[in-house]
Design an enzyme around this catalytic site. Structure first.
Site, short mmCIF file in Angstrom:
data_model
loop_
_atom_site.label_atom_id
_atom_site.label_comp_id
_atom_site.label_asym_id
_atom_site.label_seq_id
_atom_site.Cartn_x
_atom_site.Cartn_y
_atom_site.Cartn_z
N ASN A 9 0.24 -4.16 16.99
CA ASN A 9 -1.21 -3.91 17.09
C ASN A 9 -1.82 -4.36 15.77
O ASN A 9 -1.65 -3.70 14.74
CB ASN A 9 -1.48 -2.42 17.35
CG ASN A 9 -2.96 -2.11 17.44
OD1 ASN A 9 -3.79 -2.71 16.76
ND2 ASN A 9 -3.31 -1.15 18.29
N GLU A 36 -5.05 -5.15 20.43
CA GLU A 36 -6.32 -4.97 19.70
C GLU A 36 -6.71 -6.24 18.93
O GLU A 36 -7.03 -6.18 17.74
CB GLU A 36 -6.25 -3.77 18.75
CG GLU A 36 -6.67 -2.47 19.41
CD GLU A 36 -7.08 -1.39 18.42
OE1 GLU A 36 -8.29 -1.12 18.30
OE2 GLU A 36 -6.18 -0.83 17.76
N ASP A 152 1.32 -1.14 22.10
CA ASP A 152 0.84 0.11 21.53
C ASP A 152 0.65 1.06 22.70
O ASP A 152 -0.33 0.97 23.44
CB ASP A 152 -0.47 -0.14 20.78
CG ASP A 152 -1.08 1.15 20.23
OD1 ASP A 152 -0.48 2.23 20.41
OD2 ASP A 152 -2.17 1.07 19.62
N ASN A 154 0.27 4.30 22.43
CA ASN A 154 -0.56 5.45 22.04
C ASN A 154 0.05 6.77 22.51
O ASN A 154 -0.66 7.73 22.80
CB ASN A 154 -1.99 5.29 22.55
CG ASN A 154 -2.88 4.59 21.53
OD1 ASN A 154 -2.86 4.92 20.34
ND2 ASN A 154 -3.66 3.62 21.98
N ASP A 223 4.38 2.59 18.92
CA ASP A 223 4.53 1.18 19.32
C ASP A 223 5.96 0.98 19.79
O ASP A 223 6.91 1.32 19.09
CB ASP A 223 4.21 0.27 18.13
CG ASP A 223 2.81 0.50 17.62
OD1 ASP A 223 1.88 -0.16 18.12
OD2 ASP A 223 2.65 1.35 16.71
N ASP A 252 -3.24 -0.66 10.66
CA ASP A 252 -2.65 0.68 10.54
C ASP A 252 -1.33 0.77 11.31
O ASP A 252 -0.61 1.76 11.18
CB ASP A 252 -3.62 1.78 10.98
CG ASP A 252 -4.36 1.47 12.28
OD1 ASP A 252 -4.22 0.35 12.80
OD2 ASP A 252 -5.09 2.35 12.77
N HIS A 253 -0.99 -0.27 12.08
CA HIS A 253 0.29 -0.37 12.77
C HIS A 253 1.16 -1.40 12.07
O HIS A 253 0.65 -2.26 11.34
CB HIS A 253 0.10 -0.82 14.22
CG HIS A 253 -0.71 0.11 15.07
ND1 HIS A 253 -0.15 0.91 16.05
CD2 HIS A 253 -2.05 0.34 15.09
CE1 HIS A 253 -1.10 1.60 16.64
NE2 HIS A 253 -2.26 1.27 16.09
#
Length: 262
Positions: A9, A36, A152, A154, A223, A252-253
């Site tokens: 991501n 994303e 991802d 989530n 992930d 942030d991933h």
């Protein structure tokens, strides 16, 4: 010979393009599922990736969401686009799924909804989306064939995937309904490649930008690369590559990479 499949991501390909190119030059994965990307297809930097030796499949939208699959140019003759979006998506649906057959393996790139907060409309949408994902697997694929579901998710499936399970219990990304919905997807015939290879290893793929979460390792493993049994039998290793999270202006991933014998 091996086939390496990665998932990342990037949290905006426009913001992360230099890092993505730097990472590709270091890691050399055969296939990369991106989430994303946050851009329309026409704005995706396909030419930059082509110069780095990768072709692109893109399913983007402006500002939010969007997924893409990169694959080494030498695999171009072995790639077949299968699906953009879930089959029952309306025309204005969020762009969250892209599926292709690459070198004999089905690769499904997903950006599963975040859910925002337990009990919210977005949370209900997340559970519905996961139910539709399971139905898509049921109707379109055979769990006896090699398939990788990457992205991802989530969702942190188990307590070992969360830095502080007591803190996160009942919250979005780790609530029981989300985990149960994800388990229903898994029960179609998928293996959590990282967790089955390393049952007790606590490693994370996402850290909040706030509260120095990465430095303090306050992360979650959300992930994933989940595979059918025939592909998992050939899984040599799965690595969560934390180095890109240390670079300037990171996502942030961080990438997850699985290596398979072929």
């Amino acid at each position: 010979m091996t086939l390496t499949i990665a998932s990342w991501n990037v949290n905006s390909i426009a913001a992360r393009l230099p890092l993505a190119l730097q990472w590709l030059n270091l890691a050399h994965p055969d296939v990369v599922c991106l989430q994303e990307i946050k851009c329309v297809d026409e704005k995706f930097p396909a030419a930059d990736f082509a110069a780095a030796g990768y072709e692109s499949l893109i399913f983007g939208q402006p500002t939010y969401n969007g997924v893409a699959i990169l694959y080494k140019s030498m695999l171009a003759g072995q790639v077949e686009l299968i699906q953009k979006g879930l089959p029952d998506d309306p025309p204005d649906a969020q762009r969250r799924l892209l599926a292709a057959r690459i070198a004999g393996t089905t690769v499904i790139d997903v950006y599963i909804p975040n859910g925002q907060a337990v009990g919210s409309e977005k949370y209900a949408f997340k559970l519905e989306w996961l139910d539709r994902l399971r139905k898509f697997l049921d109707s379109s694929f055979d769990p006896a064939q090699p398939l990788a579901l990457c992205g991802d998710f989530n969702v942190a499936p188990d307590p070992v995937d969360v830095h502080d399970p007591a803190l996160w219990e009942g919250k979005v990304l780790f609530s029981l309904p989300e985990r149960a919905a994800m388990q229903t997807v898994k029960d179609w015939g998928l293996h959590d490649s990282f967790r089955e290879l390393y049952p007790a290893v606590a490693e994370y793929s996402w850290w909040d930008y706030r509260q120095a979460a990465f430095r303090r390792n306050l992360g979650l493993r959300i992930d994933h690369i989940w595979t059918t049994g025939s592909l998992f039998e050939r899984c040599r290793q799965v690595v969560i590559d934390k180095e890109p999270r240390t670079w300037e202006r990171p996502s942030d991933h961080t990438p997850v990479i699985a290596t398979f014998d072929i």
